[in-house]
Design an enzyme around this catalytic site. Structure first.
Site, PDB file in Angstrom:
ATOM      1  N   ASP A 173       0.866  -1.180   0.000  1.00 28.73           N
ATOM      2  CA  ASP A 173       0.000   0.000   0.000  1.00 28.73           C
ATOM      3  C   ASP A 173       0.904   1.231   0.000  1.00 28.73           C
ATOM      4  OD1 ASP A 173       0.908   0.306   2.606  1.00 28.73           O
ATOM      5  OD2 ASP A 173      -1.070   0.374   3.530  1.00 28.73           O
ATOM      6  N   CYS A 222       3.336  -3.027   3.957  1.00 25.28           N
ATOM      7  CA  CYS A 222       2.459  -1.897   4.298  1.00 25.28           C
ATOM      8  C   CYS A 222       3.176  -1.121   5.399  1.00 25.28           C
ATOM      9  CB  CYS A 222       1.037  -2.353   4.681  1.00 25.28           C
ATOM     10  SG  CYS A 222       0.893  -3.276   6.209  1.00 25.28           S
ATOM     11  N   THR A 228       3.112  -1.206   8.697  1.00 19.36           N
ATOM     12  CA  THR A 228       3.658  -2.100   9.719  1.00 19.36           C
ATOM     13  C   THR A 228       3.951  -3.501   9.197  1.00 19.36           C
ATOM     14  OG1 THR A 228       1.422  -2.798  10.250  1.00 19.36           O
ATOM     15  CG2 THR A 228       2.338  -0.969  11.552  1.00 19.36           C
ATOM     16  N   HIS A 271      11.085 -23.110   9.354  1.00 17.79           N
ATOM     17  CA  HIS A 271       9.997 -23.788  10.066  1.00 17.79           C
ATOM     18  C   HIS A 271       8.647 -23.654   9.371  1.00 17.79           C
ATOM     19  CE1 HIS A 271      12.128 -23.832  14.270  1.00 17.79           C
ATOM     20  NE2 HIS A 271      12.896 -24.303  13.292  1.00 17.79           N
ATOM     21  N   HIS A 301       8.454 -30.125  10.673  1.00 20.19           N
ATOM     22  CA  HIS A 301       7.851 -28.869  10.214  1.00 20.19           C
ATOM     23  C   HIS A 301       6.949 -29.095   9.000  1.00 20.19           C
ATOM     24  CE1 HIS A 301      10.262 -26.869  13.123  1.00 20.19           C
ATOM     25  NE2 HIS A 301      11.370 -27.382  12.610  1.00 20.19           N
TER      26      HIS A 301
END
Ligand code: RB5
Length: 143
Positions: free
Chosen positions: A8, A65, A67, A98, A133
Site C-alpha cells: 500500500d 504496508c 507495519t 519452520h 515442520h
C-alpha cells in the site's frame, strides 16, 4: 525465479527498494502495485500478491504496508499462502526453516531499509527444514 511484490502507500517506498534489490540479484519481479504514495487499501494488494503466488504466477511474494501487519493478514487469507511478517534476520531465517513462508511481509514504517534487505536476503537464502515442520505446514495448508 519470479517474485511478486505488492504494497500500500505506507509500504510503497520500501517496496521500490526491495524491487531494486531483487533485480540486482537477477530475480524477475512481478510488481502488483501500488505505484505511488497516494492512499490505497492494503487488503487489495495483499490479496493480489497471495493470489499470484497461490496460482503459480510467481514463485514467492513480498508484501509491504506501514507495519506489515495488515497486508500480511490479507495475504494469509488466500488458501495456500503462508505469509510471515519479519522484523529481524532471525525471524526471516525461522519463517523459511519452520513455516516455509511463501510470502514475506515487511513494515515500511517500522523496519529501516538496510535491515529490510538483510531480512529479504536471509529469507531467500534459507532452506525449509522439512521433517516435523512439514507436518505442521501440511496442517496449515489444510485450513
Ligand atoms: C495505512 O495507513 C496503514 O494502516 C497500513 O499501511 C498498515 O500499517 C496496516 O496494517
Amino acid at each position: 525465479m519470479k517474485i511478486a511484490t505488492a504494497s500500500d502507500h505506507g509500504g510503497f517506498a520500501l517496496k521500490e527498494e526491495v524491487k531494486k534489490h531483487l533485480m540486482e540479484r537477477g530475480i524477475e519481479v512481478l510488481d502488483l502495485g501500488t505505484h505511488s504514495e497516494e492512499s490505497v487499501d492494503y487488503p487489495v494488494y495483499g490479496k493480489a500478491c497471495g493470489e499470484a503466488v497461490a496460482s503459480g504466477k510467481a514463485d514467492l511474494g513480498i508484501v509491504v504496508c506501514g507495519t506489515g501487519i495488515g497486508i500480511s493478514i490479507a495475504a494469509n487469507k488466500v488458501k495456500g499462502i503462508r505469509c510471515g511478517l519479519c522484523t529481524s534476520v532471525e525471524m526471516a531465517r525461522l519463517t523459511k526453516q519452520h513455516n516455509n513462508a511463501n510470502i514475506l511481509a515487511l513494515g515500511g514504517r517500522t523496519t529501516e531499509t538496510g535491515l529490510a534487505m538483510e531480512i529479504v536476503d536471509t529469507w531467500l537464502d534459507t532452506e525449509f527444514e522439512g521433517g516435523r515442520h512439514q507436518r505442521r505446514v501440511d496442517l496449515l495448508d489444510q485450513m
